[in-house]
Scaffold this motif. Structure first.
Motif: not given
Lengths: 112, 112
Positions: A34, A36, A38, A41-44, A46, A89, A99-100, A102-104
Motif C-alpha cells: 500500500x 499512504x 501524509x 499535522x494529519x494522519x496518513x 490511504x 509511505x 502487521x503492516x 511501513x517504510x521511513x
C-alpha cells in the motif's frame, strides 16, 4: 532490520511532470502493498494498493508498479500537482496477519 | 467515510506521569492499532487489538500498555512517561474490504 525501505528521504519535481517514488522490501512473504500520503499535522491517508498477483494498479493520476523478482515497488504520479506535496509511505503486509510494515517515508515537493 | 478520532492533538506531560491516549472509531472495525511516527524511522507498531479485550504486542511495546474495553475505543497508556516517548502517536482501524488502515490525525506528545 528494516524490511521495507524508502531510500530517498526527499524528492522535488516540477508541476506537471512525473513523480516516481520508490520502495524496496526484503521479506518475500509480503503479498500486499500500500501507499499512504501524509500531510503535516494529519494522519496518513490511504492512496493506492496492489496485490502480489498483479504487477500494476492504476487509480487516476496514481499508478503503483510491483516487481516481485526485484522486491521493488514504485508509485508514479502523473501529472504532479502542488497539492501532492506530502510525505509518502509505502507499507507491506502478509495477508491474514495485521502487521503492516511501513517504510521511513519520502517527502515529495511539487514546485509550481 | 471512516472516522478515527484521537482525543488530543497536542499533549505536554512530565517525566514519570501516567499518560492516556484515547482513540475512537465509528465503523465497527474489529482491529485497531497504535503506531508512533518518528523522523527517519517511519511508523512503528506499538500494539494492536483484534477484538474487545484482545491485544497483541507490536514491534516496540516496551513502556506502553493498551486497553480495549469497547469495540470502538482503543486506549494507549504510558505507564511512566519518559523523554524518549516524545513522539507523534497515530491510532488506526482496519478496513477489511480495502485491506487498508484508516488513521486518526495523531497526538503529538512531548514529555519534559
Amino acid at each position: 532490520d528494516q524490511q521495507v525501505k524508502q531510500n530517498s528521504p526527499s524528492l522535488s519535481v516540477q508541476e506537471g511532470r512525473i513523480s516516481i517514488l520508490n520502495c524496496d522490501y526484503t521479506n518475500s512473504m509480503f503479498d500486499y502493498f500500500l501507499w499512504y500520503k501524509k500531510y503535516p499535522a494529519e494522519g496518513p491517508t490511504f492512496l493506492i494498493s496492489i496485490s502480489s498477483i498483479k504487477d500494476k494498479n492504476e487509480d487516476g493520476r496514481f499508478t503503483v508498479f510491483l516487481n516481485k523478482s526485484a522486491k521493488h515497488l514504485s508509485l508514479h504520479i502523473v501529472p504532479s500537482q502542488p497539492g501532492d506535496s506530502a510525505v509518502y509511505f509505502c507499507a507491506a503486509i502478509i495477508s491474514g496477519t495485521y502487521k503492516y510494515i511501513f517504510g521511513t517515508g519520502t517527502r515529495l515537493k511539487v514546485l509550481a | 467515510d471512516v472516522k478515527v478520532t484521537q482525543s488530543s492533538r497536542y499533549l505536554v506531560k512530565r517525566t514519570g506521569e501516567k499518560v492516556f491516549l484515547e482513540c475512537v472509531q465509528d465503523m465497527d472495525h474489529e482491529n485497531m492499532f497504535w503506531y508512533r511516527q518518528d523522523p527517519g524511522l517511519g511508523l512503528r507498531l506499538i500494539y494492536f487489538s483484534y477484538d474487545v479485550k484482545m491485544k497483541e504486542k507490536g514491534d516496540i511495546p516496551e513502556g506502553y500498555s493498551v486497553s480495549r474495553e469497547k469495540k470502538e475505543r482503543f486506549s494507549l497508556i504510558l505507564e511512566s512517561a519518559s523523554t524518549n516517548q516524545t513522539s507523534m502517536y497515530l491510532c488506526a482501524s482496519f478496513d477489511r474490504e480495502r485491506l487498508a488502515l484508516h488513521f486518526g490525525n495523531g497526538t503529538r506528545l512531548t514529555v519534559t
